[in-house]
Each structure stands twice: as C-alpha cells, then as structure tokens.
Design an enzyme around this catalytic site. Structure first.
Site, PDB file in Angstrom:
ATOM      1  N   GLU A 220     -50.762 -53.782  57.792  1.00  0.00           N
ATOM      2  CA  GLU A 220     -51.104 -54.818  58.768  1.00  0.00           C
ATOM      3  C   GLU A 220     -52.624 -54.860  58.838  1.00  0.00           C
ATOM      4  OE1 GLU A 220     -48.958 -56.732  60.403  1.00  0.00           O
ATOM      5  OE2 GLU A 220     -47.081 -55.746  59.874  1.00  0.00           O
ATOM      6  N   CYS A 254     -57.055 -58.826  65.682  1.00  0.00           N
ATOM      7  CA  CYS A 254     -56.915 -59.074  64.238  1.00  0.00           C
ATOM      8  C   CYS A 254     -56.740 -60.552  63.934  1.00  0.00           C
ATOM      9  CB  CYS A 254     -55.734 -58.283  63.692  1.00  0.00           C
ATOM     10  SG  CYS A 254     -54.189 -58.598  64.560  1.00  0.00           S
TER      11      CYS A 254
HETATM   12  P1  NAD Z   1     -59.808 -48.798  60.259  1.00  0.00           P
HETATM   13  O1  NAD Z   1     -59.245 -49.241  58.949  1.00  0.00           O
HETATM   14  O2  NAD Z   1     -61.210 -48.340  60.281  1.00  0.00           O
HETATM   15  O3  NAD Z   1     -58.956 -47.576  60.859  1.00  0.00           O
HETATM   16  C1  NAD Z   1     -57.558 -47.662  61.124  1.00  0.00           C
HETATM   17  C2  NAD Z   1     -56.939 -46.276  61.124  1.00  0.00           C
HETATM   18  O4  NAD Z   1     -57.081 -45.705  59.838  1.00  0.00           O
HETATM   19  C3  NAD Z   1     -57.553 -45.280  62.108  1.00  0.00           C
HETATM   20  O5  NAD Z   1     -56.508 -44.540  62.715  1.00  0.00           O
HETATM   21  C4  NAD Z   1     -58.384 -44.353  61.211  1.00  0.00           C
HETATM   22  O6  NAD Z   1     -58.465 -43.035  61.681  1.00  0.00           O
HETATM   23  C5  NAD Z   1     -57.600 -44.377  59.926  1.00  0.00           C
HETATM   24  N1  NAD Z   1     -58.414 -44.149  58.723  1.00  0.00           N
HETATM   25  C6  NAD Z   1     -59.704 -44.493  58.514  1.00  0.00           C
HETATM   26  N2  NAD Z   1     -60.075 -44.159  57.265  1.00  0.00           N
HETATM   27  C7  NAD Z   1     -58.985 -43.616  56.672  1.00  0.00           C
HETATM   28  C8  NAD Z   1     -58.706 -43.092  55.368  1.00  0.00           C
HETATM   29  N3  NAD Z   1     -59.631 -43.066  54.432  1.00  0.00           N
HETATM   30  N4  NAD Z   1     -57.460 -42.630  55.113  1.00  0.00           N
HETATM   31  C9  NAD Z   1     -56.509 -42.655  56.066  1.00  0.00           C
HETATM   32  N5  NAD Z   1     -56.696 -43.152  57.310  1.00  0.00           N
HETATM   33  C10 NAD Z   1     -57.924 -43.605  57.608  1.00  0.00           C
HETATM   34  O7  NAD Z   1     -59.556 -50.010  61.257  1.00  0.00           O
HETATM   35  P2  NAD Z   1     -60.027 -50.166  62.759  1.00  0.00           P
HETATM   36  O8  NAD Z   1     -61.504 -50.319  62.806  1.00  0.00           O
HETATM   37  O9  NAD Z   1     -59.390 -49.129  63.615  1.00  0.00           O
HETATM   38  O10 NAD Z   1     -59.325 -51.562  63.137  1.00  0.00           O
HETATM   39  C11 NAD Z   1     -59.909 -52.803  62.862  1.00  0.00           C
HETATM   40  C12 NAD Z   1     -59.205 -53.488  61.726  1.00  0.00           C
HETATM   41  O11 NAD Z   1     -57.808 -53.498  61.937  1.00  0.00           O
HETATM   42  C13 NAD Z   1     -59.605 -54.944  61.624  1.00  0.00           C
HETATM   43  O12 NAD Z   1     -59.746 -55.285  60.276  1.00  0.00           O
HETATM   44  C14 NAD Z   1     -58.432 -55.688  62.242  1.00  0.00           C
HETATM   45  O13 NAD Z   1     -58.284 -57.016  61.800  1.00  0.00           O
HETATM   46  C15 NAD Z   1     -57.299 -54.819  61.800  1.00  0.00           C
HETATM   47  N6  NAD Z   1     -56.121 -54.991  62.661  1.00  0.00           N
HETATM   48  C16 NAD Z   1     -55.003 -55.536  62.134  1.00  0.00           C
HETATM   49  C17 NAD Z   1     -53.901 -55.740  62.936  1.00  0.00           C
HETATM   50  C18 NAD Z   1     -52.639 -56.362  62.392  1.00  0.00           C
HETATM   51  O14 NAD Z   1     -51.631 -56.318  63.075  1.00  0.00           O
HETATM   52  N7  NAD Z   1     -52.664 -56.938  61.214  1.00  0.00           N
HETATM   53  C19 NAD Z   1     -53.930 -55.347  64.277  1.00  0.00           C
HETATM   54  C20 NAD Z   1     -55.087 -54.772  64.772  1.00  0.00           C
HETATM   55  C21 NAD Z   1     -56.194 -54.597  63.959  1.00  0.00           C
END
Ligand code: NAD
Length: 476
Positions: A220, A254
C-alpha cells in the site's frame, strides 16, 4: 511469551509456534475469527483516549477528534464490518466440473483457507489505521498476525504495543516495535503474507526481502495523486472540496491531492475559492488546535525545501492562510506552487504535507498524457459535468482508486477494495476483497467413482485412433 515482542529472535520463535499451531488446528472456525476481531475492537474502545493522546504528542499537534475519526473509527469500521460479515465470506464455493466428468459424479469446490500468519508494517501518518484496518482483513480470513508500527510515531507505537501485550494472546496477534533495523528483520521473516504500507522506495526493499522466502506481498504505497478540474466543473465548489481534503492531517494522507490541473481561464477563480475555504477552516496556524503539524523536522524540511526550490526556479507560490510562517513548532501554512519546472523536486516526489502543485492547462488530453507519463497514482480525482469527458479520463488512466467531484471518499468504502497499482502498490484490502487477499483459494476436485479413461482408449499404450480423436476436438 507476551504478545509484545522485544527481539527478532522472539519473533522468529513465535512464527515457528504459529506455524505448528496452524498446521495442528485445522479449521479456523467463525467463532475464533470473531473472537480475535472482537479483541481488537475492545482494545480500541478501551484505549482510544490514550492512543489519541499519543498521536497528538507524536505529531506535535493533531486534533483528537481527527485521530478518533481517522484512526480509531476508521479501524473500528473495518473490524466491525469484518466481524459482522465474515460468516457470508468463509464458505466454500462450488465450481462447475468439466465434461464428461460432471455427468459421472465428479464434484469441485474452492476453499478459502487462512494462509497462516500475516506480517503488517504500518506508517506514521495513520499510525493505528495502517495496522488495524489490514488486521481486520487478515483476521477475517482466519490468519494470525504480527504488527510492526512506525518508529516515527514512537509514543503511539509504545501505547499500542502495550495494549496488544495486555489484550492479545500472542498466538493470535503480536507486535514488535523498533526502527528501520527491526523493519528490515521483519520483512525478511518467513511470514505467510506481508502487508506493507509506506513509501514506494521502501516498498521495493520490502518486496526484495520478502522474495527470499517467497512471501506474497500487499504493498500500500503512495504517489502523486492528480486532480483534473474540467472546464465544465463548478470551479468554486471543486476548490471548496479540495481545500477540505487538502487540510486533512496537514496534507499527510496517502491519497491527498498532490497536483491539481486547472484550465488556464479558471486559475484565479480556483485559487481565490480554495484560499477562501482553507482560510475559513484554518484562519490561524501556529496555535490552531485544528491544524495537524508536520510530523517531524525532517519531513518539514523536506516539504519546505521542495517549495523553496520551486520558487527559486521561477514558480509562483501563494501561502494560505496568508500569515507569517511560525518561528516555532511544525504547523505551517499551506503553499500553492504554481506551474513549477517539470524537473523540480516538487514535481518528481510525493509532497505528503501542507503544499500542492497547481498546473494550468488548455487541453485535457495533454493532462491525461502527462499523468500517464508518471507512475500509476494511488488516487485520481476528476471534477466536471461532461459525461463523455469523464469517461475519457476514466478510460485512459489507471490509478488505485477514483473519486469523482470530490476527493478522498472512495477510500472510506469498506465494501470496495482499497489499494494501488504499479508504482502505488499491489493488492488491496477492505471487506470481502481483503478477506480474499489474505485467503488462499484452494481448488478441491472430488473424482467420480468410475474412471473411464482405459475403456475410452485414452491411456498408453495409445491406440491408433487416439491422436485422431484428440485432433477432432481442435476446433474454433
Ligand atoms: P516509510 O516507507 O518510510 O516507512 C513505513 C514503514 O516501513 C515504517 O514502519 C518503517 O519503520 C518501515 N521501514 C522503513 N525502512 C524499512 C526497510 N528498509 N525495511 C523494512 N521496513 C522499513 O513510509 P512513511 O514515511 O512511514 O509513510 C509515508 C508513505 O506511506 C507515503 O508515501 C504515503 O503515501 C504512504 N502511505 C500509503 C498508504 C496507503 O494506504 N497506500 C497509507 C498511508 C501512507
């Protein structure tokens, strides 16, 4: 073992216990699924106040009413919908057997089997919803689950993990908290399915890590969700609805409108109506409890950096409401960045904060072409009254979802799949579509009592007429 895990070693051990229990348990009956869902519902009802306080602290300002609506009620909606409907989803479906075995007594059906244990990685922007809404789908399908909250909302992660530790049997649902290192270890674990909500860049890493264990993924992700304002739109009403949408969670959603295409002639009317509504909703910024702050200084620097760079490169920027940027805190007025250069950062990256790009156009076909040149967006919005043009936009674009003449709304539908496509993700959840996502559809064929193949000359050594009999069936 507590449901609140401390180490990756504990997680690894728990997954082994889950696998053993899953294999020994056989059927996961409706009552078990409902009990697990009800535990999550009770957890939210009992801890909603603490969780909202934690979210307010993590953001440095986020209205508790908004946290209730977005994260608590949003999650409860998914969990209750699953609890109240799963009985209609779980049954096997009978399938038509091919001829002539259908006339000989063979039968077939599809079972929707739990996959086992689903790992769920959440984000900070909707720190409860991105964990507990997919959890509703995973539990409805009879799975166990382990959650990994975002470290960017540490207080929410702490309160949620403690509540899960108190409320859940670790054999049903467990949680592990931590940063990127924990996330990396988590994504490399042999789950039976992994749901990741987050950025497109990290999504790619998750998929790579999951590939080592051939773990199927639901991703997502985000993206630059476009809005098209048609020449036939009620421009003021479109601007009003978009101002409401853009204000939600300080633009940190998002599916937040990211770039808005406006006909050249409607530009000034759109901006004026947008600012009028936005400034009515948020007349002040710094001390306004209704305004959601940017979650941390890094994200604030990222968003203000995009805006400053675009301005340096010649884009006009309008601030809304028109107040001074607060010297302290992370509540910032929204920036409308008008026609920035194509290669500027704000045109290349998801904004995810209090800003959007306004692009003027004179030919809607060029707008559609431009949208199609980028990654597939998570959401697409069209405002207009021309049915043929609306069909053109729907027919010539691909996005996770669409709302017509408003924004955000499609994502609130529990009865319809929510998810991305291409750069905005894969797979989906919500309602029965989420149940199917986390189930394995297993075909069962029950043979007929009699096997006629030898009698019909279909077995080796093949009789002379066999090839001719097969050839006679090669028809159009
Ligand atoms: P992010 O990708 O930085 O982090 C998300 C999660 O991944 C966190 O729990 C983090 O600890 C973990 N993570 C980070 N690096 C990792 C790695 N290398 N390996 C494994 N896990 C890792 O995202 P964010 O800043 O928390 O959220 C913002 C993004 O999420 C935006 O792009 C937004 O559009 C998207 N988003 C999508 C939805 C949806 O339903 N499609 C909903 C909310 C947010």
């Amino acid at each position: 073992m507590s449901a609140q895990l401390e180490t990756s070693q504990q997680l690894s051990e728990l997954l082994k216990q889950h696998r053993k229990a899953t294999d020994e348990q056989g059927v996961v009956d409706v009552e078990t699924r409902k009990r697990r869902l009800q535990t999550a519902i009770d957890l939210l009802v009992d801890h909603h106040q603490e969780l909202c306080t934690a979210m307010e602290a993590d953001f440095g300002g986020r209205h508790q009413g908004f946290s209730l609506m977005n994260d608590i009620l949003g999650s409860l909606n998914s969990l209750k919908h699953a609890r109240d409907n799963l009985e209609q989803w779980v049954g096997s479906e009978s399938r038509q057997v091919f001829s002539p075995y259908d006339q000989m007594g063979a039968q077939a059906w599809v079972q929707y089997k739990p996959k086992g244990t689903v790992g769920i990685i959440g984000t900070w922007n909707a720190p409860i919803f991105t964990l507990l809404s997919p959890l509703a789908s995973a539990l409805s399908a009879g799975n166990r689950a382990v959650l990994k909250p975002s470290e960017v909302a540490p207080e929410t992660a702490r309160v949620l993990a403690k509540a899960i530790g108190e409320c859940f049997d670790p054999m049903d649902v467990a949680v592990i908290t931590g940063g990127v290192d924990v996330g990396q270890a988590f994504a490399g674990m042999p789950f039976d399915h992994l749901v990741f909500t987050g950025s497109t860049e990290v999504g790619k890493k998750i998929m790579r890590a999951a590939a080592d264990n051939l773990v199927p993924v639901t991703l997502e992700l985000g993206g630059k969700s476009p809005v098209i304002i048609s020449e036939t739109a009620d421009v003021r009403e479109a601007a009003r609805r978009l101002a409401i949408a853009k204000g939600m969670n300080g633009g940190q959603l998002c599916i937040s409108p990211d770039r808005i295409y406006v006909p050249v002639a409607a530009r000034d009317e759109f901006i004026s109506a947008f600012c009028e509504t936005y400034s009515t909703l948020y007349p002040t910024v710094e001390d306004n409890p209704d305004f959601t702050a940017v979650v941390n200084v890094q994200h604030l620097a990222r968003v203000t950096g995009y805006v400053a760079q675009a301005q340096e490169e010649g884009a006009e920027v309008i601030r809304c409401p028109d107040v001074a940027v607060p010297a302290v805190g992370r509540k910032h007025p929204l920036s409308i960045v008008i026609n920035p250069p194509l290669l500027s950062d704000i045109m290349q990256h998801e904004i995810f904060g209090p800003a959007f790009v306004l692009l003027t156009y004179s030919d809607i076909k060029h707008v559609v072409q431009e949208i199609n040149q980028g990654g597939r967006p998570l959401a697409l919005y069209y405002f207009g009254q021309d049915q043929a043009e609306q069909d053109y936009v729907l027919d010539h674009t691909l996005s996770g979802g669409v709302t017509l003449n408003d924004a955000l709304m499609h994502a609130a539908m529990e009865e319809a799949p929510f998810g991305g496509v291409g750069a905005s993700g894969m797979g989906h959840y919500h309602g029965r579509d989420g149940f199917l996502e986390f189930s394995h559809a297993r075909t069962v064929f029950q043979s007929a009592p009699v096997d006629p193949r030898a009698e019909w000359g279909m077995l080796p050594p093949f009789p002379e007429h066999f090839a001719a009999a097969m050839a006679s069936q090669v028809t159009r």
